[in-house]
Write a protein that holds these residues in place. Structure first.
Motif, PDB file in Angstrom:
ATOM      1  N   GLY A   1     -88.965 -65.387 -60.182  1.00  0.00           N
ATOM      2  CA  GLY A   1     -90.286 -64.719 -60.594  1.00  0.00           C
ATOM      3  C   GLY A   1     -89.897 -63.408 -61.198  1.00  0.00           C
ATOM      4  N   PRO A   2     -91.024 -62.574 -61.695  1.00  0.00           N
ATOM      5  CA  PRO A   2     -90.826 -61.511 -62.406  1.00  0.00           C
ATOM      6  C   PRO A   2     -90.280 -60.307 -61.772  1.00  0.00           C
ATOM      7  CG  PRO A   2     -93.240 -61.680 -61.427  1.00  0.00           C
ATOM      8  CD  PRO A   2     -92.562 -62.999 -60.960  1.00  0.00           C
ATOM      9  N   SER A   3     -89.635 -59.598 -62.595  1.00  0.00           N
ATOM     10  CA  SER A   3     -88.532 -58.634 -62.263  1.00  0.00           C
ATOM     11  C   SER A   3     -89.290 -57.173 -61.857  1.00  0.00           C
ATOM     12  CB  SER A   3     -87.635 -58.086 -63.275  1.00  0.00           C
ATOM     13  OG  SER A   3     -88.294 -57.757 -64.435  1.00  0.00           O
ATOM     14  N   GLU A   4     -90.570 -57.076 -62.004  1.00  0.00           N
ATOM     15  CA  GLU A   4     -90.933 -55.802 -61.658  1.00  0.00           C
ATOM     16  C   GLU A   4     -91.283 -55.510 -60.263  1.00  0.00           C
ATOM     17  OE1 GLU A   4     -94.549 -58.206 -63.587  1.00  0.00           O
ATOM     18  OE2 GLU A   4     -92.474 -57.965 -63.859  1.00  0.00           O
ATOM     19  N   TYR A   5     -91.225 -56.536 -59.309  1.00  0.00           N
ATOM     20  CA  TYR A   5     -91.555 -56.139 -57.908  1.00  0.00           C
ATOM     21  C   TYR A   5     -90.081 -55.877 -57.285  1.00  0.00           C
ATOM     22  CZ  TYR A   5     -95.749 -58.778 -58.538  1.00  0.00           C
ATOM     23  OH  TYR A   5     -97.086 -58.938 -59.054  1.00  0.00           O
ATOM     24  N   GLN A   6     -90.015 -54.691 -56.934  1.00  0.00           N
ATOM     25  CA  GLN A   6     -88.736 -54.060 -56.225  1.00  0.00           C
ATOM     26  C   GLN A   6     -88.774 -54.227 -54.730  1.00  0.00           C
ATOM     27  OE1 GLN A   6     -88.234 -50.033 -56.573  1.00  0.00           O
ATOM     28  NE2 GLN A   6     -86.382 -50.043 -55.215  1.00  0.00           N
ATOM     29  N   THR A   7     -88.331 -55.340 -54.386  1.00  0.00           N
ATOM     30  CA  THR A   7     -88.331 -55.687 -52.801  1.00  0.00           C
ATOM     31  C   THR A   7     -86.841 -55.609 -52.326  1.00  0.00           C
ATOM     32  OG1 THR A   7     -88.059 -58.063 -53.215  1.00  0.00           O
ATOM     33  CG2 THR A   7     -90.363 -57.168 -52.989  1.00  0.00           C
ATOM     34  N   THR A   8     -85.926 -55.341 -53.245  1.00  0.00           N
ATOM     35  CA  THR A   8     -84.517 -55.296 -52.773  1.00  0.00           C
ATOM     36  C   THR A   8     -83.953 -53.873 -52.985  1.00  0.00           C
ATOM     37  OG1 THR A   8     -83.781 -56.318 -54.710  1.00  0.00           O
ATOM     38  CG2 THR A   8     -83.934 -57.524 -52.836  1.00  0.00           C
ATOM     39  N   VAL A   9     -83.052 -53.329 -52.306  1.00  0.00           N
ATOM     40  CA  VAL A   9     -82.603 -51.917 -52.579  1.00  0.00           C
ATOM     41  C   VAL A   9     -81.782 -51.962 -53.901  1.00  0.00           C
ATOM     42  CG1 VAL A   9     -80.849 -50.366 -51.876  1.00  0.00           C
ATOM     43  CG2 VAL A   9     -82.402 -51.457 -50.087  1.00  0.00           C
ATOM     44  N   ARG A  10     -82.036 -51.124 -54.739  1.00  0.00           N
ATOM     45  CA  ARG A  10     -81.630 -51.091 -56.259  1.00  0.00           C
ATOM     46  C   ARG A  10     -80.026 -50.840 -56.020  1.00  0.00           C
ATOM     47  NH1 ARG A  10     -85.491 -47.160 -59.101  1.00  0.00           N
ATOM     48  NH2 ARG A  10     -87.542 -48.358 -58.987  1.00  0.00           N
ATOM     49  N   SER A  11     -79.513 -49.759 -55.412  1.00  0.00           N
ATOM     50  CA  SER A  11     -78.282 -49.337 -55.277  1.00  0.00           C
ATOM     51  C   SER A  11     -77.796 -49.436 -53.745  1.00  0.00           C
ATOM     52  CB  SER A  11     -78.188 -47.945 -55.945  1.00  0.00           C
ATOM     53  OG  SER A  11     -78.442 -47.871 -57.088  1.00  0.00           O
ATOM     54  N   PRO A  12     -77.327 -50.511 -53.138  1.00  0.00           N
ATOM     55  CA  PRO A  12     -76.915 -50.734 -51.886  1.00  0.00           C
ATOM     56  C   PRO A  12     -75.709 -49.715 -51.411  1.00  0.00           C
ATOM     57  CG  PRO A  12     -77.391 -52.818 -52.804  1.00  0.00           C
ATOM     58  CD  PRO A  12     -77.289 -51.917 -54.048  1.00  0.00           C
ATOM     59  N   GLY A  13     -75.729 -49.433 -50.184  1.00  0.00           N
ATOM     60  CA  GLY A  13     -74.615 -48.357 -49.897  1.00  0.00           C
ATOM     61  C   GLY A  13     -74.912 -47.878 -48.564  1.00  0.00           C
ATOM     62  N   LEU A  14     -74.101 -46.919 -47.923  1.00  0.00           N
ATOM     63  CA  LEU A  14     -73.971 -46.774 -46.758  1.00  0.00           C
ATOM     64  C   LEU A  14     -75.202 -45.559 -46.556  1.00  0.00           C
ATOM     65  CD1 LEU A  14     -72.989 -45.990 -43.860  1.00  0.00           C
ATOM     66  CD2 LEU A  14     -71.699 -44.198 -44.764  1.00  0.00           C
ATOM     67  N   VAL A  15     -75.595 -44.732 -47.308  1.00  0.00           N
ATOM     68  CA  VAL A  15     -76.697 -43.961 -47.312  1.00  0.00           C
ATOM     69  C   VAL A  15     -77.960 -44.710 -47.339  1.00  0.00           C
ATOM     70  CG1 VAL A  15     -78.129 -41.917 -48.293  1.00  0.00           C
ATOM     71  CG2 VAL A  15     -75.704 -41.748 -48.190  1.00  0.00           C
ATOM     72  N   PRO A  16     -78.305 -45.416 -48.343  1.00  0.00           N
ATOM     73  CA  PRO A  16     -79.504 -46.329 -48.337  1.00  0.00           C
ATOM     74  C   PRO A  16     -79.668 -47.188 -47.149  1.00  0.00           C
ATOM     75  CG  PRO A  16     -78.659 -46.514 -50.383  1.00  0.00           C
ATOM     76  CD  PRO A  16     -77.442 -45.814 -49.597  1.00  0.00           C
ATOM     77  N   THR A  17     -78.584 -47.667 -46.578  1.00  0.00           N
ATOM     78  CA  THR A  17     -78.659 -48.604 -45.327  1.00  0.00           C
ATOM     79  C   THR A  17     -79.089 -47.620 -44.130  1.00  0.00           C
ATOM     80  OG1 THR A  17     -76.987 -49.961 -46.179  1.00  0.00           O
ATOM     81  CG2 THR A  17     -77.368 -50.070 -43.847  1.00  0.00           C
ATOM     82  N   VAL A  18     -78.671 -46.480 -44.114  1.00  0.00           N
ATOM     83  CA  VAL A  18     -78.854 -45.441 -43.054  1.00  0.00           C
ATOM     84  C   VAL A  18     -80.468 -45.248 -42.841  1.00  0.00           C
ATOM     85  CG1 VAL A  18     -78.373 -43.433 -41.852  1.00  0.00           C
ATOM     86  CG2 VAL A  18     -76.507 -44.826 -42.559  1.00  0.00           C
ATOM     87  N   GLU A  19     -80.914 -44.737 -44.263  1.00  0.00           N
ATOM     88  CA  GLU A  19     -82.098 -44.556 -44.279  1.00  0.00           C
ATOM     89  C   GLU A  19     -83.262 -45.636 -43.962  1.00  0.00           C
ATOM     90  OE1 GLU A  19     -81.689 -41.746 -48.230  1.00  0.00           O
ATOM     91  OE2 GLU A  19     -82.405 -43.681 -48.523  1.00  0.00           O
ATOM     92  N   ASN A  20     -82.774 -46.885 -44.390  1.00  0.00           N
ATOM     93  CA  ASN A  20     -83.653 -47.947 -43.987  1.00  0.00           C
ATOM     94  C   ASN A  20     -83.576 -48.502 -42.373  1.00  0.00           C
ATOM     95  OD1 ASN A  20     -84.719 -48.853 -46.224  1.00  0.00           O
ATOM     96  ND2 ASN A  20     -83.255 -50.215 -47.085  1.00  0.00           N
ATOM     97  N   ALA A  21     -82.479 -47.780 -41.861  1.00  0.00           N
ATOM     98  CA  ALA A  21     -82.370 -48.232 -40.404  1.00  0.00           C
ATOM     99  C   ALA A  21     -83.221 -47.141 -39.611  1.00  0.00           C
ATOM    100  CB  ALA A  21     -80.826 -48.267 -39.918  1.00  0.00           C
ATOM    101  N   VAL A  22     -82.863 -45.957 -40.058  1.00  0.00           N
ATOM    102  CA  VAL A  22     -83.916 -44.746 -39.438  1.00  0.00           C
ATOM    103  C   VAL A  22     -85.191 -45.021 -39.362  1.00  0.00           C
ATOM    104  CG1 VAL A  22     -84.542 -42.548 -39.490  1.00  0.00           C
ATOM    105  CG2 VAL A  22     -82.189 -43.212 -39.459  1.00  0.00           C
ATOM    106  N   ARG A  23     -85.733 -45.617 -40.903  1.00  0.00           N
ATOM    107  CA  ARG A  23     -87.117 -45.910 -40.739  1.00  0.00           C
ATOM    108  C   ARG A  23     -87.925 -46.971 -40.212  1.00  0.00           C
ATOM    109  NH1 ARG A  23     -87.853 -45.324 -47.305  1.00  0.00           N
ATOM    110  NH2 ARG A  23     -85.871 -46.422 -47.039  1.00  0.00           N
ATOM    111  N   LEU A  24     -86.855 -48.096 -40.004  1.00  0.00           N
ATOM    112  CA  LEU A  24     -87.232 -49.275 -39.376  1.00  0.00           C
ATOM    113  C   LEU A  24     -87.351 -48.791 -37.706  1.00  0.00           C
ATOM    114  CD1 LEU A  24     -87.644 -52.155 -39.214  1.00  0.00           C
ATOM    115  CD2 LEU A  24     -85.020 -52.566 -38.813  1.00  0.00           C
ATOM    116  N   ILE A  25     -86.571 -47.980 -37.238  1.00  0.00           N
ATOM    117  CA  ILE A  25     -86.899 -47.617 -36.014  1.00  0.00           C
ATOM    118  C   ILE A  25     -88.239 -46.941 -35.824  1.00  0.00           C
ATOM    119  CG2 ILE A  25     -85.837 -46.020 -34.079  1.00  0.00           C
ATOM    120  CD1 ILE A  25     -82.910 -46.777 -35.027  1.00  0.00           C
ATOM    121  N   GLY A  26     -88.367 -46.186 -36.641  1.00  0.00           N
ATOM    122  CA  GLY A  26     -89.308 -45.222 -36.606  1.00  0.00           C
ATOM    123  C   GLY A  26     -90.824 -45.782 -36.725  1.00  0.00           C
TER     124      GLY A  26
END
Length: 622
Positions: free
Chosen positions: A329-354
């Motif tokens: 499908g179209p590319s403009e929907y950003q549903t995946t992390v642009r630059s995966p890495g440790l910091v983005p993963t930790v950010e997502n984990a903290v917010r998921l708990i939140g």
């Protein structure tokens, strides 16, 4: 009324027949359910595509398809009736034992299943996504008789994975009403509980532990909130649980049987929703076990996976590629992390708990949000990191009983505690240590891949379902009888608000689906739209036109324009809504339109009259 009942029963009987046939082949009710999930996915995905080729997405061909399913499944069951008889005897014996062991849990499960079933049948589809794209795409397919794409300003109706909506389409066509649409998720709600208990058995738990795992699933707030809707995360969850149950099996001498089912379920998981990617760590376990025996075992499995994806997902991906030049499908929907890495993963984990620690007190939720945001900022994390956050959204701690934002606070606490206890206790680690590790890896995969979104808890439902066996392992391994009973009672008590008072689909109060007006119920999520839509439809009927144009924004509600009309001679709406969002206003007349409804700002052509109907709805006519 009679068509609605008979058509719904026909499809549900077909599903039941698949389960009976699967049980006969697997010599186990719950392992037979795994086969039924795979077979049902094939019937729905491949059957829909085949009928579409001949414009056969109509009531009679769909009914004939399910009659064929019943015939074939019944033949398999009849030929293995001896095995079914023995299985029935074993199941009755197990049920008698369970009656003494887990009567209270069984009664609670029946009550939860019953309350959500009543809501599923009594409430029409009325959640936001149903109005925007889940149900409109079903309406378009039914009107066309095929899966061809159409012009629309809401392109999610086209490119999002469609397996759940295929199932809804079959029920709607067979029954002639959208009151059966919610049953897809409700059936998956029950199947998820049974498959969680199967995984608990594979982890070495007896009847009590298996019952606790099933009850944890059925008391999960997000599962209860989604069960009577046309969302699709319970569909994803059931397929994920089925895959996990196969991955936990000991390798068999002949790999092709498990490999074939895994291939089908893998394709089905993609067609349900790409969030099923969380099952990858469990799949790697299965691959590693096969490699230890012989690498050559994986060759036929690889071929089966290719064939399954080509058959089940190929036509859908081809339509996407033709329409959007991209299979996903179209590319403009950003549903995946642009630059995966440790910091983005930790950010997502903290917010998921939140988002899982919200309370009924808005002021307290605001303080929790500020504390999390300030804490993240102090350690160099961005709570609204554009790399990991869905565009236009901002992290906050919500609370509600809707299928979008419902949290699972008690389950989060229980799963975290149970996982830690399991890893610390040698006896429990031997039982479920690997499973806890894989569940952790699945959670990390979720945080690595997906952007944070306000509705992230909905997407994380399969993770919540996978956590149920872990809670059961710790409950059986650590808690004495009375504390365990207290835990069960707490789970049931905490789930009651979601069992009887789901937002916009409540069983109680003045907005109960048992006593509300059918038309008004469809707008419970957006009450301001009720009067403008109803009034506009009344004016459209006075116009005497057989169709009208629609100009819509990306998140507008299209489905009421279909659902609130009387049926025409062919079963389609008396006035066909036609999306002309991409048609210039100057070309409306040339396209043969006399009346157009705009739910976003539009400029009428010269000589046309615009009437403001309220809530952003404009009726434009010549």
């Amino acid at each position: 009324m009679m068509q609605a009942l008979l058509g719904t029963l026909l499809v549900l009987t077909g599903c039941l027949a698949l389960w009976v046939a699967g049980a006969a082949l697997a010599r186990s009710l719950r392992e037979g359910l795994v086969l039924a999930v795979a077979a049902g996915a094939v019937v729905v995905a491949v059957g829909t595509e085949l009928l579409s080729l001949v414009n056969g997405l109509r009531p009679l061909p769909v009914a004939a398809l399910w009659a064929l399913v019943i015939l074939v499944s019944g033949t398999i069951a009849w030929r293995r009736r001896g095995q079914l008889t023995r299985l029935a005897r074993r199941s009755l014996g197990a049920a008698r034992s369970a009656r003494r062991v887990a009567m209270g849990m069984a009664l609670a499960a029946v009550a939860l299943a019953g309350s959500t079933l009543v809501v599923s049948i009594a409430a029409p589809p009325n959640n936001w996504d149903s109005m925007t794209y889940h149900m409109p795409r079903v309406a378009h397919w039914a009107a066309q008789g095929n899966l061809d794409y159409w012009s629309t300003g809401i392109d999610r109706q086209l490119w999002t994975t469609p397996l759940s909506e295929y199932g809804i389409l079959h029920l709607v066509l067979a029954s002639g009403t959208d009151r059966s649409a919610n049953l897809v998720q409700w059936v998956c709600f029950l199947c998820a509980a049974m498959l969680a208990s199967l995984i608990a058995r594979q982890l070495g738990l007896g009847g009590r532990g298996q019952a606790i795992a099933a009850l944890v699933v059925m008391t999960t707030p997000m599962a209860l909130a989604q069960a009577p809707t046309t969302q699709n995360d319970l569909v994803v969850g059931v397929i994920v649980l089925a895959i996990v149950s196969i991955c936990l099996r000991r390798p068999r001498q002949q790999v092709w049987a498990d490999g074939l089912v895994l291939a089908v379920l893998g394709a089905a998981s993609f067609m349900a929703k790409p969030t099923a990617l969380i099952v990858a760590p469990f799949g790697l376990l299965w691959v590693w076990r096969q490699l230890r025996l012989s690498p050559a075992r994986l060759v036929p499995v690889g071929l089966m996976i290719v064939v399954a994806f080509a058959v089940m997902a190929g036509p859908f991906l081809a339509r996407n590629t033709a329409e959007f030049d991209r299979p996903l499908g179209p590319s403009e929907y950003q549903t995946t992390v642009r630059s995966p890495g440790l910091v983005p993963t930790v950010e997502n984990a903290v917010r998921l708990i939140g988002v899982n620690v919200g309370t009924p007190r808005p002021g307290l939720n605001g303080r929790i949000s500020r504390a999390i945001r300030e804490g993240m900022t102090k350690v160099g994390l961005d709570p609204d990191d554009p790399r990991t956050t869905y565009p236009g959204t901002r992290f906050d701690v919500p609370f509600g009983r809707s299928e979008d934002i419902t949290g699972n606070a008690l389950l989060l606490i229980l799963t975290t505690t149970a996982g830690a206890v399991t890893l610390l206790r040698r006896d429990l680690r031997a039982k479920a240590g690997v499973y806890v590790g894989l569940l952790t890896a699945a959670t990390v995969t979720f945080c690595v891949v997906l952007t944070w979104q306000p509705w992230i808890n909905r997407l994380a439902l399969p993770l919540a379902l996978l956590s149920a066996p872990v809670v059961a392992v710790a409950a059986i391994g650590v808690l004495p009888r009375w504390p365990r009973r207290v835990l069960v009672a707490a789970l049931v008590a905490a789930s009651l608000p979601w069992a009887i008072n789901i937002q916009v689909r409540s069983l109680v109060g003045s907005a109960s689906v048992l006593q509300g007006d059918d038309t008004a119920e469809r707008f419970y999520a957006r009450p301001p739209l009720f009067q403008p839509y109803v009034t506009t439809l009344a004016q459209l009927r006075k116009s005497g036109q057989s169709r009208f144009g629609l100009v819509q924004a990306l998140d507008d509600w299209e489905y009421p324009w279909w659902a609130l009309q009387p049926a025409g001679p062919a079963g389609n709406p008396a006035m066909m809504p036609v999306d002309i969002t991409d048609t210039p206003a100057t070309a409306w007349e040339d396209a043969g339109f006399e009346v157009v409804v705009c739910t976003r700002p539009c400029t009428p052509p010269t000589g046309w009259t615009a009437r403001d109907m309220g809530a952003g709805v404009t009726l434009v006519s010549r």
